[in-house]
Motif scaffolding. Structure first.
Motif, PDB file in Angstrom:
ATOM      1  N   PHE A  92       0.784  -1.275   0.180  1.00  0.00           N
ATOM      2  CA  PHE A  92      -0.143   0.029   0.123  1.00  0.00           C
ATOM      3  C   PHE A  92       0.776   1.427   0.028  1.00  0.00           C
ATOM      4  CE2 PHE A  92      -2.498  -3.145   2.438  1.00  0.00           C
ATOM      5  CZ  PHE A  92      -3.583  -3.288   1.327  1.00  0.00           C
ATOM      6  N   GLU A  93       1.893   1.245  -0.630  1.00  0.00           N
ATOM      7  CA  GLU A  93       2.780   2.398  -0.785  1.00  0.00           C
ATOM      8  C   GLU A  93       2.406   3.565  -1.548  1.00  0.00           C
ATOM      9  OE1 GLU A  93       7.460   3.015  -2.099  1.00  0.00           O
ATOM     10  OE2 GLU A  93       6.792   0.801  -1.706  1.00  0.00           O
ATOM     11  N   GLY A  94       2.163   4.637  -0.990  1.00  0.00           N
ATOM     12  CA  GLY A  94       1.568   5.704  -1.341  1.00  0.00           C
ATOM     13  C   GLY A  94       0.039   6.145  -0.924  1.00  0.00           C
ATOM     14  N   PHE A  95      -0.646   5.162  -0.257  1.00  0.00           N
ATOM     15  CA  PHE A  95      -2.054   5.216   0.393  1.00  0.00           C
ATOM     16  C   PHE A  95      -1.863   5.645   1.622  1.00  0.00           C
ATOM     17  CE2 PHE A  95      -2.375   1.850  -2.816  1.00  0.00           C
ATOM     18  CZ  PHE A  95      -3.735   1.767  -3.377  1.00  0.00           C
ATOM     19  N   GLY A  96      -3.027   6.530   1.933  1.00  0.00           N
ATOM     20  CA  GLY A  96      -3.105   7.194   3.309  1.00  0.00           C
ATOM     21  C   GLY A  96      -3.689   6.342   4.373  1.00  0.00           C
ATOM     22  N   GLY A  97      -3.206   6.576   5.601  1.00  0.00           N
ATOM     23  CA  GLY A  97      -3.950   5.738   6.712  1.00  0.00           C
ATOM     24  C   GLY A  97      -3.047   4.457   6.883  1.00  0.00           C
ATOM     25  N   LYS A  98      -2.111   4.198   6.408  1.00  0.00           N
ATOM     26  CA  LYS A  98      -1.306   3.072   6.601  1.00  0.00           C
ATOM     27  C   LYS A  98      -0.721   3.000   8.073  1.00  0.00           C
ATOM     28  CE  LYS A  98       2.745   0.449   5.074  1.00  0.00           C
ATOM     29  NZ  LYS A  98       3.854   0.392   4.008  1.00  0.00           N
TER      30      LYS A  98
END
Length: 127
Positions: A92-98
């Motif tokens: 999930f690189e680049g996704f918010g909320g990680k």
């Protein structure tokens, strides 16, 4: 392997410091922000960009209510958080909320693990 150990210790430190701050009366959001700022400074000084992220993820674990679990719960959940963070670096690189999702998965996993252990061992653990 060495980085994974660093992530676990960083998560542990962030969680414990945040939990301690909330236990002495700081609002959980303020406690997490203070720990996040300390993590950013430490990350900058050590030139390790991921350090700030995992400390901040750990601080989310440290926002756990004392009604949910005590220091023991936070210790176990923060260790899980460091492991999950290290294993999901490329996910999930680049996704918010990680970071929040990592802390959530770690906390829920800890809750269910301790629930199962309590039922199996019929002991009152970590409360």
């Amino acid at each position: 392997m060495m980085h994974q150990l660093i992530w676990v210790f960083a998560s542990f430190g962030g969680a414990m410091l945040t939990y301690f701050f909330q236990r002495i009366g700081l609002n959980v959001v303020v406690a997490s922000c203070c720990v996040g700022l300390l993590g950013a400074l430490l990350s900058y000084l050590l030139k390790m960009p991921h350090l700030a992220y995992v400390i901040f993820a750990g601080s989310f674990v440290g926002m756990t209510s004392p009604k949910v679990g005590g220091y023991g719960f936070v210790v176990i959940a923060s260790i899980f958080c460091g492991i999950v963070y290290g294993q999901s670096l490329k996910l999930f690189e680049g996704f918010g909320g990680k970071l929040g999702a990592t802390a959530f998965v770690s906390s829920v996993s800890t809750h269910y693990l301790l629930s199962v252990l309590k039922k199996v061992l019929k002991l009152k653990l970590l409360k």
